[in-house]
Design a protein around this motif. Structure first.
Motif, PDB file in Angstrom:
ATOM      1  N   LEU A 173      12.902  15.747  37.431  1.00 55.23           N
ATOM      2  CA  LEU A 173      13.850  15.011  38.708  1.00 55.23           C
ATOM      3  C   LEU A 173      14.852  13.744  36.752  1.00 55.23           C
ATOM      4  O   LEU A 173      14.375  13.635  36.170  1.00 55.23           O
ATOM      5  N   GLY A 174      16.118  13.272  37.731  1.00 48.09           N
ATOM      6  CA  GLY A 174      16.686  12.763  35.740  1.00 48.09           C
ATOM      7  C   GLY A 174      17.304  11.357  37.193  1.00 48.09           C
ATOM      8  O   GLY A 174      17.788  10.849  37.955  1.00 48.09           O
ATOM      9  N   ILE A 226      21.410  14.884  33.240  1.00 46.83           N
ATOM     10  CA  ILE A 226      20.434  16.205  33.540  1.00 46.83           C
ATOM     11  C   ILE A 226      18.970  15.622  32.360  1.00 46.83           C
ATOM     12  O   ILE A 226      18.640  16.921  32.110  1.00 46.83           O
ATOM     13  N   ASP A 227      19.686  15.052  31.814  1.00 51.20           N
ATOM     14  CA  ASP A 227      17.593  14.800  30.959  1.00 51.20           C
ATOM     15  C   ASP A 227      16.832  14.806  32.218  1.00 51.20           C
ATOM     16  O   ASP A 227      16.485  13.670  32.412  1.00 51.20           O
ATOM     17  N   LYS A 228      15.979  15.277  32.902  1.00 52.12           N
ATOM     18  CA  LYS A 228      15.056  15.464  33.454  1.00 52.12           C
ATOM     19  C   LYS A 228      13.845  15.300  33.524  1.00 52.12           C
ATOM     20  O   LYS A 228      13.439  16.308  31.942  1.00 52.12           O
ATOM     21  N   LYS A 229      12.866  14.422  34.316  1.00 50.01           N
ATOM     22  CA  LYS A 229      11.484  15.085  33.421  1.00 50.01           C
ATOM     23  C   LYS A 229      10.292  15.113  34.784  1.00 50.01           C
ATOM     24  O   LYS A 229      10.392  14.942  35.530  1.00 50.01           O
ATOM     25  N   PRO A 230       9.334  15.675  34.401  1.00 51.32           N
ATOM     26  CA  PRO A 230       8.478  16.093  35.467  1.00 51.32           C
ATOM     27  C   PRO A 230       8.589  15.088  36.251  1.00 51.32           C
ATOM     28  O   PRO A 230       7.351  14.763  35.583  1.00 51.32           O
ATOM     29  N   PHE A 258      16.314  21.882  29.712  1.00 50.56           N
ATOM     30  CA  PHE A 258      17.776  22.425  30.389  1.00 50.56           C
ATOM     31  C   PHE A 258      17.916  22.178  31.069  1.00 50.56           C
ATOM     32  O   PHE A 258      19.420  22.574  31.760  1.00 50.56           O
ATOM     33  N   GLY A 259      17.228  20.798  32.137  1.00 46.74           N
ATOM     34  CA  GLY A 259      18.411  20.033  32.659  1.00 46.74           C
ATOM     35  C   GLY A 259      17.914  20.495  33.923  1.00 46.74           C
ATOM     36  O   GLY A 259      18.634  20.114  35.815  1.00 46.74           O
ATOM     37  N   GLU A 260      16.692  21.644  33.952  1.00 46.86           N
ATOM     38  CA  GLU A 260      16.717  22.642  35.595  1.00 46.86           C
ATOM     39  C   GLU A 260      15.597  21.612  35.865  1.00 46.86           C
ATOM     40  O   GLU A 260      15.046  20.598  35.857  1.00 46.86           O
ATOM     41  N   ASN A 261      15.488  21.199  37.543  1.00 45.62           N
ATOM     42  CA  ASN A 261      14.749  20.825  38.609  1.00 45.62           C
ATOM     43  C   ASN A 261      12.992  22.032  38.883  1.00 45.62           C
ATOM     44  O   ASN A 261      12.018  20.823  38.689  1.00 45.62           O
ATOM     45  N   LEU A 262      12.980  22.526  38.364  1.00 44.40           N
ATOM     46  CA  LEU A 262      11.887  23.744  38.672  1.00 44.40           C
ATOM     47  C   LEU A 262      11.486  24.048  37.478  1.00 44.40           C
ATOM     48  O   LEU A 262      13.140  25.374  36.983  1.00 44.40           O
ATOM     49  N   THR A 263      10.400  24.209  36.932  1.00 47.89           N
ATOM     50  CA  THR A 263      10.409  25.246  35.993  1.00 47.89           C
ATOM     51  C   THR A 263       8.948  25.849  36.648  1.00 47.89           C
ATOM     52  O   THR A 263       8.093  25.986  36.977  1.00 47.89           O
ATOM     53  N   GLY A 321      19.365  18.571  45.384  1.00 48.78           N
ATOM     54  CA  GLY A 321      18.500  18.327  46.849  1.00 48.78           C
ATOM     55  C   GLY A 321      17.471  18.194  46.732  1.00 48.78           C
ATOM     56  O   GLY A 321      16.478  17.904  47.704  1.00 48.78           O
ATOM     57  N   LEU A 322      17.206  17.440  46.263  1.00 42.52           N
ATOM     58  CA  LEU A 322      15.523  16.802  45.273  1.00 42.52           C
ATOM     59  C   LEU A 322      15.514  15.185  45.837  1.00 42.52           C
ATOM     60  O   LEU A 322      16.664  15.153  44.921  1.00 42.52           O
ATOM     61  N   ALA A 323      14.966  14.839  46.150  1.00 38.70           N
ATOM     62  CA  ALA A 323      14.811  12.939  46.168  1.00 38.70           C
ATOM     63  C   ALA A 323      14.568  12.249  44.515  1.00 38.70           C
ATOM     64  O   ALA A 323      13.404  12.654  44.465  1.00 38.70           O
TER      65      ALA A 323
END
Length: 222
Positions: free
Chosen positions: A8-9, A26-30, A92-97, A49-51
């Motif tokens: 999430l970012g 874009i700077d997303k963390k687990p 990479f700014g991904e929501n899901l790794t 789509g993610l809260a």
């Protein structure tokens, strides 16, 4: 196949985005615990789509066809070797790794069940932008990412629910056409002659790609 992390970012100001307020998520963390996933609404109105996840530039990001972005850990590992630097989950700014899943090779319209209830559908690849390049701090990154073609996948939310790191991922539907996220990416970036072939995926394509493919095919037919 499993979910390694849900990332999430939060909005933060940066000098490298053209978003009107100068903000990016874009700077997303687990995330530490379960995250709610649901369809956010149409482009320009809906965001992530993610809260708890920020999408600051809804002109180009977010909305139902780009509700969730997934990227394979295997591809992050390959970039680590090329760039000579550590890339954490979410880099990479991904929501899901993900682990064990060929994300870029997934078919448009392919559906994944994550955990016990959430179902997501592959809609397109990811187009790199200046914000992505600024975030990584790699000169010429947009071109380099484009040439590599390991694009990851944007996903729609078909069945909402909660997901967590460690959840299993199961491919529950795989279309018969051969249009992958990577192929869609190449067609809309460097190989436009591939656009008509994308029509095999039909309405499973994101709206922008479908319009481009139809227009190109019509022009070629004249």
């Amino acid at each position: 196949m499993k979910l390694l992390s849900v990332n999430l970012g939060s909005p933060r100001p940066v000098p490298y985005t053209d978003q009107p307020q100068g903000l990016t998520g874009i700077d997303k963390k687990p995330a530490d615990g379960p995250v709610r996933v649901a369809a956010p609404g149409p482009k320009g109105v809906g965001a992530s789509g993610l809260a708890g996840d920020a999408v600051c530039d809804t002109r180009h990001h977010g909305g139902d066809d780009k509700a969730v972005y997934a990227f394979a850990r295997e591809d992050l590992d390959a970039w680590e070797c090329e760039l000579g630097r550590y890339l954490a989950n979410g880099s990479f700014g991904e929501n899901l790794t993900t682990d064990g899943l060929d994300v870029s090779g997934a078919l448009i319209g392919e559906r994944w069940r994550i955990g016990s209830g959430v179902v997501l559908e592959v809609a397109s690849g990811r187009i790199p932008c200046r914000t992505f390049q600024g975030h990584l701090g790699e000169r010429g990154w947009v071109g380099r990412f484009t040439r590599k073609g390991a694009t990851g996948a944007y996903l729609r939310v078909i069945e909402p629910g909660e997901i967590s790191a460690g959840d299993p991922i199961e491919v529950v539907h795989r279309p018969e056409h051969g249009v992958t996220a990577a192929l869609q990416f190449r067609a809309v970036t460097t190989e436009r002659e591939l656009l008509p072939g994308l029509l095999a995926a039909g309405e499973a394509l994101d709206a922008e790609t479908l319009a481009k493919a139809r227009a190109y095919a019509a022009a070629q037919a004249r």
